[in-house]
Scaffold this active site. Sequence first.
Site, mmCIF file in Angstrom:
data_model
loop_
_atom_site.group_PDB
_atom_site.id
_atom_site.type_symbol
_atom_site.label_atom_id
_atom_site.label_comp_id
_atom_site.label_asym_id
_atom_site.label_seq_id
_atom_site.Cartn_x
_atom_site.Cartn_y
_atom_site.Cartn_z
ATOM 1 N N ILE A 106 0.820 -1.210 0.000
ATOM 2 C CA ILE A 106 0.000 0.000 0.000
ATOM 3 C C ILE A 106 0.858 1.266 0.000
ATOM 4 O O ILE A 106 0.404 2.332 -0.426
ATOM 5 C CB ILE A 106 -0.968 -0.009 1.215
ATOM 6 C CG1 ILE A 106 -2.161 0.895 0.985
ATOM 7 C CG2 ILE A 106 -0.237 0.342 2.507
ATOM 8 C CD1 ILE A 106 -3.291 0.688 1.987
ATOM 9 N N HIS A 120 5.983 -12.123 5.876
ATOM 10 C CA HIS A 120 5.835 -11.728 4.478
ATOM 11 C C HIS A 120 7.186 -11.465 3.860
ATOM 12 O O HIS A 120 8.105 -10.986 4.515
ATOM 13 C CB HIS A 120 4.945 -10.486 4.346
ATOM 14 C CG HIS A 120 5.314 -9.364 5.268
ATOM 15 N ND1 HIS A 120 4.945 -9.354 6.603
ATOM 16 C CD2 HIS A 120 6.026 -8.240 5.072
ATOM 17 C CE1 HIS A 120 5.410 -8.254 7.178
ATOM 18 N NE2 HIS A 120 6.085 -7.567 6.279
ATOM 19 N N MET A 121 7.288 -11.755 2.577
ATOM 20 C CA MET A 121 8.479 -11.458 1.794
ATOM 21 C C MET A 121 8.185 -10.227 0.945
ATOM 22 O O MET A 121 7.173 -10.176 0.251
ATOM 23 C CB MET A 121 8.802 -12.663 0.896
ATOM 24 C CG MET A 121 9.943 -12.438 -0.063
ATOM 25 S SD MET A 121 10.150 -13.895 -1.133
ATOM 26 C CE MET A 121 11.091 -14.960 -0.046
HETATM 27 P P1 5GP Z 1 7.097 -4.884 7.459
HETATM 28 O O1 5GP Z 1 7.635 -3.569 7.917
HETATM 29 O O2 5GP Z 1 6.222 -5.539 8.500
HETATM 30 O O3 5GP Z 1 8.167 -5.787 6.923
HETATM 31 O O4 5GP Z 1 6.198 -4.559 6.201
HETATM 32 C C1 5GP Z 1 4.817 -4.348 6.276
HETATM 33 C C2 5GP Z 1 4.390 -3.774 4.949
HETATM 34 O O5 5GP Z 1 2.991 -3.883 4.855
HETATM 35 C C3 5GP Z 1 4.748 -2.300 4.774
HETATM 36 O O6 5GP Z 1 5.581 -2.135 3.637
HETATM 37 C C4 5GP Z 1 3.395 -1.630 4.617
HETATM 38 O O7 5GP Z 1 3.402 -0.562 3.676
HETATM 39 C C5 5GP Z 1 2.502 -2.769 4.152
HETATM 40 N N1 5GP Z 1 1.106 -2.624 4.521
HETATM 41 C C6 5GP Z 1 0.629 -2.273 5.756
HETATM 42 N N2 5GP Z 1 -0.717 -2.238 5.736
HETATM 43 C C7 5GP Z 1 -1.103 -2.595 4.470
HETATM 44 C C8 5GP Z 1 -2.382 -2.741 3.848
HETATM 45 O O8 5GP Z 1 -3.443 -2.564 4.442
HETATM 46 N N3 5GP Z 1 -2.383 -3.104 2.542
HETATM 47 C C9 5GP Z 1 -1.230 -3.334 1.839
HETATM 48 N N4 5GP Z 1 -1.354 -3.682 0.558
HETATM 49 N N5 5GP Z 1 -0.005 -3.197 2.404
HETATM 50 C C10 5GP Z 1 0.055 -2.835 3.704
#
Ligand code: 5GP
Length: 120
Positions: free
Chosen positions: A32, A101-102
Site C-alpha cells: 500500500i 511476508h516477503m
Molecule cells: P514490514 O515492515 O512488517 O516488513 O512490512 C509491512 C508492509 O505492509 C509495509 O511495507 C506496509 O506498507 C505494508 N502494509 C501495511 N498495511 C497494508 C495494507 O493494508 N495493505 C497493503 N497492501 N499493504 C500494507
Amino acid sequence: MTSDTLFTKIIKHDIHADILFQDERVTAFRDINPQAPTHILIIPNKEIPTVNDISDEDESVLGYLFVVAKKLAGQENIDKDGYRLLVNCGKHAGQEVFHLHMHLFGGKPLGRMVQLEDSF
Ligand code: 5GP
C-alpha cells in the site's frame, strides 16, 4: 470476534488489496506504501507471525514464496535488471505486520542492503 491479522483479512478478501497472485498456499499483493516502482508482498496464507515462529512443516511453503517471487519478478519485467527479496523479523528489523511476508522490490537501483550506521 475475529483475531485475523490484517494480511489474513486481505487473503480472505475482507479488505481490499491489489492481489496479483493467490492459490491455496500463498497470496501476493502490491504494498500500500510502495518503496520502489515494484513493491509486492508475498505471504503464506497460514498465519506465521515472524521467522522466529516457523516450524519444520512450514519449509515447503517458505520455499514456495521464492518460486512465486521469481514468477512475479518476470511478470513485472524486473527479472533482467534484478530485484531484492527481504523478510523483516521483529523490532530491530522494523517489522510492522506480524504475519510473515516477503517483500519484492525492483524497478530501480536499490542501493545498499543495510543502512550505514556510525558504528555497531
Ligand atoms: P514490514 O515492515 O512488517 O516488513 O512490512 C509491512 C508492509 O505492509 C509495509 O511495507 C506496509 O506498507 C505494508 N502494509 C501495511 N498495511 C497494508 C495494507 O493494508 N495493505 C497493503 N497492501 N499493504 C500494507
